[in-house]
Design a protein around this motif. Structure first.
Motif, PDB file in Angstrom:
ATOM      1  N   LEU A  95      13.647  54.047   7.927  1.00  0.00           N
ATOM      2  CA  LEU A  95      13.120  53.465   6.690  1.00  0.00           C
ATOM      3  C   LEU A  95      11.540  53.492   6.649  1.00  0.00           C
ATOM      4  O   LEU A  95      10.886  52.989   5.541  1.00  0.00           O
ATOM      5  CB  LEU A  95      13.528  52.553   6.015  1.00  0.00           C
ATOM      6  CG  LEU A  95      15.263  52.416   5.480  1.00  0.00           C
ATOM      7  CD1 LEU A  95      15.836  51.414   4.929  1.00  0.00           C
ATOM      8  CD2 LEU A  95      15.518  53.732   4.566  1.00  0.00           C
ATOM      9  N   TYR A 146       9.483  54.396   3.766  1.00  0.00           N
ATOM     10  CA  TYR A 146      10.009  53.850   2.472  1.00  0.00           C
ATOM     11  C   TYR A 146       9.201  53.106   2.059  1.00  0.00           C
ATOM     12  O   TYR A 146       9.298  51.679   2.386  1.00  0.00           O
ATOM     13  CB  TYR A 146      11.495  53.571   2.778  1.00  0.00           C
ATOM     14  CG  TYR A 146      12.488  53.560   1.417  1.00  0.00           C
ATOM     15  CD1 TYR A 146      12.374  54.539   0.630  1.00  0.00           C
ATOM     16  CD2 TYR A 146      13.181  52.397   1.506  1.00  0.00           C
ATOM     17  CE1 TYR A 146      13.306  54.275  -0.708  1.00  0.00           C
ATOM     18  CE2 TYR A 146      14.123  52.469   0.328  1.00  0.00           C
ATOM     19  CZ  TYR A 146      14.005  53.229  -0.725  1.00  0.00           C
ATOM     20  OH  TYR A 146      14.763  53.092  -1.872  1.00  0.00           O
ATOM     21  N   TYR A 168       9.904  50.733  -0.536  1.00  0.00           N
ATOM     22  CA  TYR A 168      10.834  49.134  -0.802  1.00  0.00           C
ATOM     23  C   TYR A 168      10.894  48.668   0.762  1.00  0.00           C
ATOM     24  O   TYR A 168      10.797  47.292   0.481  1.00  0.00           O
ATOM     25  CB  TYR A 168      12.024  49.510  -1.422  1.00  0.00           C
ATOM     26  CG  TYR A 168      11.865  49.890  -2.906  1.00  0.00           C
ATOM     27  CD1 TYR A 168      11.355  49.017  -3.995  1.00  0.00           C
ATOM     28  CD2 TYR A 168      11.998  51.122  -3.242  1.00  0.00           C
ATOM     29  CE1 TYR A 168      11.263  49.455  -5.094  1.00  0.00           C
ATOM     30  CE2 TYR A 168      11.845  51.754  -4.650  1.00  0.00           C
ATOM     31  CZ  TYR A 168      11.265  50.803  -5.434  1.00  0.00           C
ATOM     32  OH  TYR A 168      11.183  51.047  -6.804  1.00  0.00           O
ATOM     33  N   TYR A 169      11.124  49.498   1.673  1.00  0.00           N
ATOM     34  CA  TYR A 169      11.182  48.883   3.050  1.00  0.00           C
ATOM     35  C   TYR A 169      10.115  47.811   3.422  1.00  0.00           C
ATOM     36  O   TYR A 169      10.158  46.598   3.760  1.00  0.00           O
ATOM     37  CB  TYR A 169      11.649  49.881   4.339  1.00  0.00           C
ATOM     38  CG  TYR A 169      11.482  49.243   5.391  1.00  0.00           C
ATOM     39  CD1 TYR A 169      12.757  48.434   5.862  1.00  0.00           C
ATOM     40  CD2 TYR A 169      10.411  49.315   6.576  1.00  0.00           C
ATOM     41  CE1 TYR A 169      13.020  48.085   7.206  1.00  0.00           C
ATOM     42  CE2 TYR A 169      10.797  48.752   7.552  1.00  0.00           C
ATOM     43  CZ  TYR A 169      11.693  48.271   8.069  1.00  0.00           C
ATOM     44  OH  TYR A 169      11.853  47.537   9.432  1.00  0.00           O
ATOM     45  N   VAL A 212      19.774  52.408   3.090  1.00  0.00           N
ATOM     46  CA  VAL A 212      18.985  51.889   1.794  1.00  0.00           C
ATOM     47  C   VAL A 212      20.042  50.539   1.329  1.00  0.00           C
ATOM     48  O   VAL A 212      19.325  49.620   0.872  1.00  0.00           O
ATOM     49  CB  VAL A 212      18.729  52.879   0.814  1.00  0.00           C
ATOM     50  CG1 VAL A 212      18.360  52.401  -0.602  1.00  0.00           C
ATOM     51  CG2 VAL A 212      17.828  53.845   1.520  1.00  0.00           C
TER      52      VAL A 212
END
Lengths: 124, 419
Positions: free
Chosen positions: B359, B362, B364-365, B330
């Protein structure tokens, strides 16, 4: 005579005020300050950041010691101050009483006459 | 503010210290909680009449201790007599109360109380719930509403968490400096968890939004009793910097406003100033840790008057330092944003592509990846990444934000380039 009026209170309570509570208290305090400001007797007023933001420099043996935190570890901390011009101590006491009436909790005001005062020009 | 409102605040801010001291005395969480409750009831009855005591915490400990002893005695008449050590050490019982009122004496009490709530066996959400119930004294109803579960379910969850902690046993000895440092770090993590639980809420009127203020209050408390811990300064600075942006983070329609699009005049300058002062102090210790570094990064954004004034070189450097102290995909993902600003989207993409495995789930990834691909004009790949992101969004605001990106991309694609 110039007096410093120093405001002492429990900062844990004061810094836990919500935005609304804070605004309500500040408004009442401004109302008390306003007549003085109009009459030209109110000098600088300062509200201090919490004591967690304080750093103390204390004389050491060789070099001065730098310590995190306020100078005095007391229940009540210095949270702010006023500089006011009064003819008598009675006036300063009366003004402090007014401040204390609108400030909730166990706030104390310490009145200290000035020896020397230089307003400086750092304030913006 | 009325007297009663002030008393409520005083009780809330005295709670961790008083409850911590009562817990050490009675060595049982339920007895300590009952004793504190009783002391609060008496405070509400007495204080308005006689005025608040000079030291509310000392008053509450004293009254709570007496009422707790009465309660234990009463119970002992009904049951078998308890051992002396159930009530306390003799040393504690004879100690002069005034002597233990210095902050230094509260330190381990409060730390123990908070530490109880972040037992490693408990999942993060239970740690948060337990801390809010025990340390902050929020009602089960409030906590349940914030977590969107029924009151009885939350009651059960907290009871179970308490039982688990009780079974695991709480060390009451004064911790060694090493143990204290470990506890401090675990407690800091828990406080930051509480903060984020509140901060991630889109709607500031949501019940959980108040958690952020509570976390800041706990952060202030911790720094108060450990005034020379640079990481605590960093933690408080980080939380203050993040919360300073709360008024600008969402549009009137509740949509996310990205950092670079936020109206910076809405940021709370008082919080920013305090955070910068704390960070300044922390840096003097020359022991950079993850919270200080994250706060330093947040501070760079806060110092920039306009988004385009942001010092991305410094942010890149700070993220590199953070990668060294606390390596995590992250962190690298976040650094990629700085890299894209400094050296373009392709280099950022090269940096985050290897993170896909870790990620992949995830939000935001995929969101960042989509944004970078979009900048490179790879529309269909960008579209795919955005679709992934929407599927992983935690809130309607997050999903709406990505959808707007897609819409923008389609609009641009529909128009011939006219520059």
């Amino acid at each position: 005579m110039l007096y410093a009026i120093l405001c002492y209170a429990h900062e844990e309570t004061v810094f836990a005020w919500t935005k609304e509570e804070e605004a309500a208290v500040m408004e009442k305090l401004y109302a008390v300050q306003e007549p003085l400001a109009v009459s030209g007797k109110l000098g600088p007023v300062g509200r201090l950041m919490p004591t967690t933001a304080a750093t103390t420099v204390r004389k050491g043996k060789d070099e001065a010691l730098v310590i995190d935190g306020p100078f005095a570890e007391t229940k009540e901390a210095l949270l702010g101050f006023y500089v006011v011009d009064f003819d008598t101590l009675d006036e300063a006491v009366a003004f402090s009483k007014q401040l204390s009436a609108v400030n909730p909790g166990s706030t104390s005001y310490e009145i200290r006459p000035f020896y020397v005062f230089r307003p400086g020009d750092a304030a913006s | 503010m009325t007297d009663i409102a002030w008393i409520d605040l005083a009780l809330a801010s005295a709670r961790p210290k008083a409850l911590g001291a009562l817990l050490r005395y009675f060595r049982d969480l339920d007895t300590a909680e009952e004793a504190f409750q009783e002391a609060c009831l008496r405070a509400i009855r007495t204080w308005p009449e006689k005025g608040p005591p000079r030291d509310p915490t000392a008053w509450l400990i004293f009254v709570g201790r007496n009422s707790g002893i009465d309660a234990v005695r009463k119970r002992s008449k009904l049951q078998a007599l308890p051992d002396e050590d159930v009530i306390s050490d003799t040393e504690d019982a004879e100690g002069d109360i005034a002597e233990r009122l210095d902050d230094s004496n509260y330190r381990d009490d409060i730390l123990r109380l908070l530490f109880i709530c972040c037992h490693p066996d408990l999942p993060g959400t239970q740690q948060i719930a337990l801390a809010l119930r025990i340390v902050s004294g929020l009602s089960v109803t409030q906590i349940a509403r914030a977590f969107l579960v029924s009151e009885s379910a939350m009651e059960q969850r907290i009871t179970r968490a308490k039982a688990r902690v009780a079974k695991a046993g709480v060390p009451f000895e004064t911790p060694s400096p090493q143990e204290r440092a470990e506890r401090l770090s675990i407690v800091s993590t828990m406080i930051y968890l509480i903060f984020n639980e509140g901060y991630s809420q889109a709607d500031p009127r949501h019940e959980a939004a108040a958690f952020s203020d509570e976390a800041i209050r706990l952060g202030r408390l911790m720094l108060h009793i450990f005034p020379s811990e640079p990481e605590l300064m960093g933690l408080l600075a980080l939380m203050l910097l993040q919360i300073s942006r709360r008024p600008a983070r969402f549009s009137a329609e509740g949509e996310i406003v990205l950092l670079e699009d936020q109206d910076r005049s809405l940021w709370n300058q008082l919080f920013i100033n305090e955070a910068l002062a704390l960070l300044d102090k922390a840096l003097r210790h020359r022991q950079p840790g993850p919270y200080q570094l994250q706060a330093a990064i947040a501070a760079i954004h806060s110092r920039a008057k306009r988004a385009e004034d942001t010092d991305w070189t410094e942010i890149d450097l700070l993220y590199r330092a953070l990668e060294r102290v606390q390596p995590s995909p992250v962190v690298t993902l976040n650094r990629a944003v700085a890299v894209s600003k400094l050296r373009g989207p392709q280099e950022a993409l090269d940096l985050i592509d290897p993170l896909g495995e870790k990620l992949g789930g995830y939000f935001y990834y995929h969101g960042l990846r989509g944004g970078l691909l979009k900048q490179l004009g790879l529309t269909s790949q960008a579209r795919e990444a955005f679709d992934h992101a929407i599927a992983l969004a935690h809130s309607a605001a997050e999903a709406a934000h990505i959808r707007r990106q897609i819409d923008k991309m389609q609009e641009e694609a529909a128009q011939p380039i006219a520059k």
